[in-house]
Design a protein around this motif. Structure first.
Motif: not given
Lengths: 319, 256
Positions: A169-172, A204-213
């Motif tokens: 497994a990947v855990r990032s 992932a432990t932490t998710v950072i999402a950039t978005c268009e809107e």
């Protein structure tokens, strides 16, 4: 509902040197490229990056000296770069650690991480030099993702006896994504192909999402079948229009062939790439400054979709 | 159509298209495989279905994608999925009939290297992009068609690195490695079409392209090729060329 909205530099500052990350998108599509440029400005180093089919998103981080180790399947950018140039140069001069898998194997690794399983079996990888013990494997104990220090393991199925390859497994620490729409609370909507974003986020432990809107969550909740990642898995939301440029975002803008060509030419040498970084990353000290540097509103308008499709059919693509 | 009036790339696209049968599910990558599959759809295989590894299933494309993740793969598509669905359900589930492959080196048994050139795996003389979905397609499609530039250095006896398994060491070695189906059916090159004999999996030249002879193909191949039954590749028809040039790739993105 929580407000997880951050500024680009604030979100980037979460990603510390030495962290393990994965980046959403696929080759020339929907990468959080503005966020990656901000990581470079903040001089993040020694990243371990897990990827499936990356393009000039990951190649940019490699060329900027941010990456210590790679585990993944493919680094190129279609017609623009048959081999990702910084990746190629850094590997050929032993400046980066790498371990090769296949796309199906990386899919299984992210999916295992997302499902809370330590590994998954796959029918892929067998008979290839990617398997440990074969001539081509570079497995060194302690350096691979699995705690056993094992890159992959051949095993007979306990039920049928068929040979399978088990992959860890990947855990990032982080997953960095760019999506079309997000709510302040972190509910994410993806249009077009999902690629592997959902599995990468949940691994992932932490998710950072950039978005268009940035949109009202009530609007997203009217069509729940179109939402892809739940808010409890998302920790930061950053509205960044044109945040994937020079890569494309389905229904929002096309990839920028002119800039991708410029990138891939510059990335062929250390000196030319240093100039590229100076012009488009360090010299353009904010995302707005970057968008001006790549041609401003006039160029961006040329990338916008029309004629009822999610891209610009009139865009000049061939040289 | 005068055969001299078409390019090698056009001959290859047409030869590759003819490997596809109607109603088949085709796993296509960037470049020539896309041209071939779209041509097959507009000629003898109107109901063949394209799947792209990035997630598009059965599109009716109006413009050529520049990579498999391109938005252009979504026009008129039956579904927009992702890697999880494509690799698990479509490919590993055994639903792909023909998979297209390419690579920097192709050896005697159709094994492919798209990882690195040279003896030192950790410091290759040339680092290539890596497998991507190539090894998966090679192992899990019912059959594969390999597209390659025919040069002696690209056709060694043995690949420097086996990224995508072909017939491995010939005979039953593919099955013994745990790979149950598939294997290369044809290698469509810039000079001709190579196929494999049963049960040895030894390669033979099935055809050489117009303007090339069988001995020339052998000279550009780093292993022994049975050329005894080779015929000239059937050249593209006027209709096939017209579709390729005016409907499929009018922007000349891939066609040279």
């Amino acid at each position: 509902m929580r407000n997880k909205v951050l500024k680009l530099d604030e979100a980037a500052s979460w990603v510390h040197s030495g962290a393990s990350i994965s980046i959403g998108g696929f080759t020339s599509q929907r990468h959080p490229t503005a966020l990656l440029r901000e990581l470079i400005r903040q001089r993040v180093k020694d990243l371990t990056v897990y990827y499936h089919s990356a393009g000039s998103d990951l190649d940019l981080l490699i060329g900027a000296g941010c990456v210590h180790r790679l585990e993944g399947a493919y680094l190129a950018d279609g017609v623009f770069a048959p081999i990702a140039p910084n990746f190629r140069r850094f590997v050929e001069s032993s400046r980066i650690e790498f371990e090769d898998y296949t796309n199906a194997a990386m899919m299984a690794r992210f999916a295992a991480g997302a499902m809370g399983l330590p590994f998954l079996p796959t029918r892929s990888m067998l008979g290839t030099d990617m398997m440990p013990g074969r001539q081509g494997s570079s497995v060194e104990p302690g350096k691979t993702a699995g705690r056993s220090g094992c890159k992959a393991l051949e095993m007979a199925c306990p039920f049928s006896g068929e040979l399978l390859a088990l992959v860890p497994a990947v855990r990032s620490d982080f997953c960095l994504l760019h999506v079309q729409q997000a709510s302040a609370n972190g509910l994410l909507r993806i249009e077009g192909q999902e690629f592997l974003d959902v599995q990468q986020a949940l691994a992932a432990t932490t998710v950072i999402a950039t978005c268009e809107e940035l949109v009202d969550e009530e609007i997203l909740r009217r069509e729940p079948e179109r939402n892809r990642i739940p808010s409890f898995a998302v920790h930061a939301v950053v509205p960044v229009p044109f945040g994937a440029h020079p890569h494309g975002v389905h229904n929002h803008y096309d990839y920028d062939p002119e800039h991708l060509r410029r990138y891939n030419t510059a990335a062929k040498s250390d000196a030319a790439f240093a100039e590229y970084l100076e012009q488009f990353v360090f010299g353009a000290a904010s995302h707005d400054a970057y968008l001006q540097a790549v041609g401003g509103p006039e160029r961006l308008a040329q990338l916008c979709p029309c004629q009822g499709v999610g891209y610009n059919p009139l865009l000049k693509r061939s040289v | 159509m005068n055969k001299r009036r078409c390019s090698t790339m056009e001959i290859m696209a047409v030869a590759a298209a003819r490997e596809i049968r109607d109603r088949e599910v085709v796993f296509a990558g960037t470049g020539l495989p896309m041209l071939a599959t779209m041509l097959a759809q507009q000629t003898h295989a109107p109901d063949c279905v394209i799947v792209f590894e990035a997630g598009a299933i059965d599109p009716r494309m109006l413009h050529l994608p520049m990579s498999v993740g391109d938005s252009r793969t979504l026009v008129g598509a039956a579904q927009a999925a992702g890697l999880f669905e494509i690799f698990n359900y479509v490919l590993q589930g055994g639903r792909v009939d023909v998979g297209f492959l390419g690579g920097a080196q192709i050896d005697r048994y159709g094994n492919i290297n798209s990882t690195g050139i040279g003896p030192d795996r950790q410091r290759p003389a040339v680092r290539l992009p890596g497998s991507g979905g190539s090894a998966d397609v090679a192992a899990l499609s019912r059959r594969t068609v390999i597209i390659a530039h025919h040069q002696r250095r690209r056709f060694p006896l043995r690949v420097d690195y086996c990224t995508s398994p072909g017939w491995i060491d010939g005979g039953a070695t593919r099955r013994a490695a745990g790979i149950y189906g598939g294997g290369p059916a044809a290698v469509v090159t810039t000079m001709g079409v190579i196929r494999y004999r049963e049960p040895t999996k030894n390669p033979y030249l099935a055809s050489y392209h117009p303007g090339i002879d069988a001995q020339q193909v052998q000279r550009e191949t780093g292993f022994e090729l049975d050329i005894s039954e080779a015929l000239e590749t059937q050249p593209p028809s006027a209709e096939e060329l017209d579709i390729l040039r005016h409907q499929i790739d009018p922007e000349r993105i891939f066609l040279k």
